[in-house]
Design a protein around this motif. Structure first.
Motif, short mmCIF file in Angstrom:
data_model
loop_
_atom_site.label_atom_id
_atom_site.label_comp_id
_atom_site.label_asym_id
_atom_site.label_seq_id
_atom_site.Cartn_x
_atom_site.Cartn_y
_atom_site.Cartn_z
N LEU A 33 0.96 -17.66 -3.75
CA LEU A 33 2.37 -17.84 -4.07
C LEU A 33 3.19 -17.77 -2.79
O LEU A 33 2.71 -17.29 -1.76
CB LEU A 33 2.84 -16.76 -5.06
CG LEU A 33 2.16 -16.76 -6.42
CD1 LEU A 33 2.65 -15.59 -7.26
CD2 LEU A 33 2.38 -18.07 -7.14
N GLU A 59 15.91 -16.28 -10.22
CA GLU A 59 14.57 -16.80 -10.49
C GLU A 59 13.57 -15.69 -10.77
O GLU A 59 13.44 -14.74 -9.99
CB GLU A 59 14.10 -17.61 -9.26
CG GLU A 59 12.70 -18.13 -9.37
CD GLU A 59 12.21 -18.78 -8.08
OE1 GLU A 59 11.13 -19.40 -8.12
OE2 GLU A 59 12.88 -18.66 -7.04
N ALA A 91 10.15 -14.67 -10.25
CA ALA A 91 9.33 -15.15 -9.14
C ALA A 91 8.25 -14.15 -8.75
O ALA A 91 8.28 -12.99 -9.16
CB ALA A 91 10.22 -15.45 -7.93
N LEU A 130 12.62 -20.32 -13.45
CA LEU A 130 11.34 -20.09 -12.81
C LEU A 130 10.73 -21.43 -12.43
O LEU A 130 11.10 -22.47 -12.97
CB LEU A 130 10.38 -19.29 -13.71
CG LEU A 130 9.84 -19.89 -15.00
CD1 LEU A 130 8.68 -20.84 -14.76
CD2 LEU A 130 9.38 -18.78 -15.90
N CYS A 188 6.83 -23.17 -11.85
CA CYS A 188 5.42 -22.93 -12.09
C CYS A 188 4.66 -24.25 -12.09
O CYS A 188 5.26 -25.33 -12.11
CB CYS A 188 5.20 -22.20 -13.41
SG CYS A 188 5.67 -23.11 -14.88
N ALA A 189 3.35 -24.16 -12.10
CA ALA A 189 2.52 -25.34 -12.29
C ALA A 189 2.74 -25.82 -13.72
O ALA A 189 2.88 -25.00 -14.64
CB ALA A 189 1.05 -25.00 -12.06
N LEU A 223 1.20 -24.18 -16.79
CA LEU A 223 1.64 -22.85 -17.21
C LEU A 223 2.90 -22.86 -18.06
O LEU A 223 3.37 -21.81 -18.50
CB LEU A 223 1.86 -21.96 -15.98
CG LEU A 223 0.61 -21.68 -15.14
CD1 LEU A 223 0.99 -20.91 -13.89
CD2 LEU A 223 -0.42 -20.94 -15.96
N TYR A 278 2.75 -20.97 -21.37
CA TYR A 278 2.75 -19.51 -21.22
C TYR A 278 4.18 -18.99 -21.13
O TYR A 278 4.56 -18.05 -21.84
CB TYR A 278 1.95 -19.11 -19.97
CG TYR A 278 2.00 -17.64 -19.66
CD1 TYR A 278 1.27 -16.73 -20.41
CD2 TYR A 278 2.77 -17.16 -18.61
CE1 TYR A 278 1.32 -15.36 -20.12
CE2 TYR A 278 2.83 -15.80 -18.31
CZ TYR A 278 2.10 -14.91 -19.07
OH TYR A 278 2.15 -13.57 -18.79
N TYR A 279 4.98 -19.59 -20.27
CA TYR A 279 6.35 -19.12 -20.07
C TYR A 279 7.25 -19.45 -21.25
O TYR A 279 8.25 -18.76 -21.47
CB TYR A 279 6.91 -19.65 -18.76
CG TYR A 279 6.24 -19.00 -17.57
CD1 TYR A 279 6.47 -17.66 -17.27
CD2 TYR A 279 5.35 -19.71 -16.77
CE1 TYR A 279 5.85 -17.05 -16.20
CE2 TYR A 279 4.73 -19.10 -15.69
CZ TYR A 279 4.97 -17.78 -15.42
OH TYR A 279 4.36 -17.16 -14.37
N VAL A 303 5.96 -29.44 -9.42
CA VAL A 303 6.43 -28.13 -9.83
C VAL A 303 7.26 -28.30 -11.11
O VAL A 303 8.08 -29.22 -11.20
CB VAL A 303 7.29 -27.49 -8.71
CG1 VAL A 303 7.97 -26.24 -9.20
CG2 VAL A 303 6.45 -27.22 -7.49
#
Length: 146
Positions: free
Chosen positions: A25, A59, A61, A92, A94-95, A98, A101-102, A140
């Motif tokens: 990260l 964010e 992070a 946020l 993320c890939a 993911l 998940y978020y 992203v």
């Protein structure tokens, strides 16, 4: 024994940096007072922070869990702890894989036209890197929680 979520202390700053770097990260802007720590016994097993950018966007992070603890809810505990300290809009990055998940925490993908200036710059840099690498791979994903 259970996982304890606690605010970071100055003594944790090197461990925070180590865990974030091991997770590949962004190691910049790791200000330990913003972090929550997941701890098992004497071991720090996960970290996360909320940081504020120059455009006033905030964010979620630097969320990272040591590999041996993946899939055991440590990240979820850290996120719940961070969200409990926040009010207002939170972003946020993320890939794309993911995103689901978020979404469990109320984050939703946002359109390019809705990106705050900081995230717009990151998105442009991500697109440029993909072009330079001649990659059609994932960019992203920027998400927002109201």
């Amino acid at each position: 024994m259970q996982v304890i979520i606690r605010p970071a202390s100055a003594e944790d700053r090197h461990t925070i940096k180590s865990i974030v770097r091991a997770a590949w990260l962004n190691p910049l802007d790791l200000d330990w007072p913003r972090f929550l720590i997941a701890q098992w016994g004497q071991d720090i097993i996960g970290v996360g922070q909320v940081k504020q950018h120059g455009d006033s966007s905030r964010e979620l992070a630097s969320l990272a869990v040591v590999p041996e603890w993946h899939g055991q809810g440590v990240g979820t505990h850290i996120i719940h702890g961070l969200l409990a300290r926040e009010s207002g809009v939170l972003y946020l990055m993320c890939a794309p894989r993911l995103g689901g998940y978020y979404a469990r925490f109320g984050f939703q993908p946002i359109a390019d036209g809705e990106l705050p200036p900081y995230f717009r710059r990151i998105d442009r840099a991500s697109r440029l890197a993909a072009r330079l690498l001649r990659s059609d791979g994932p960019r992203v994903l920027v998400m927002r929680r109201l």
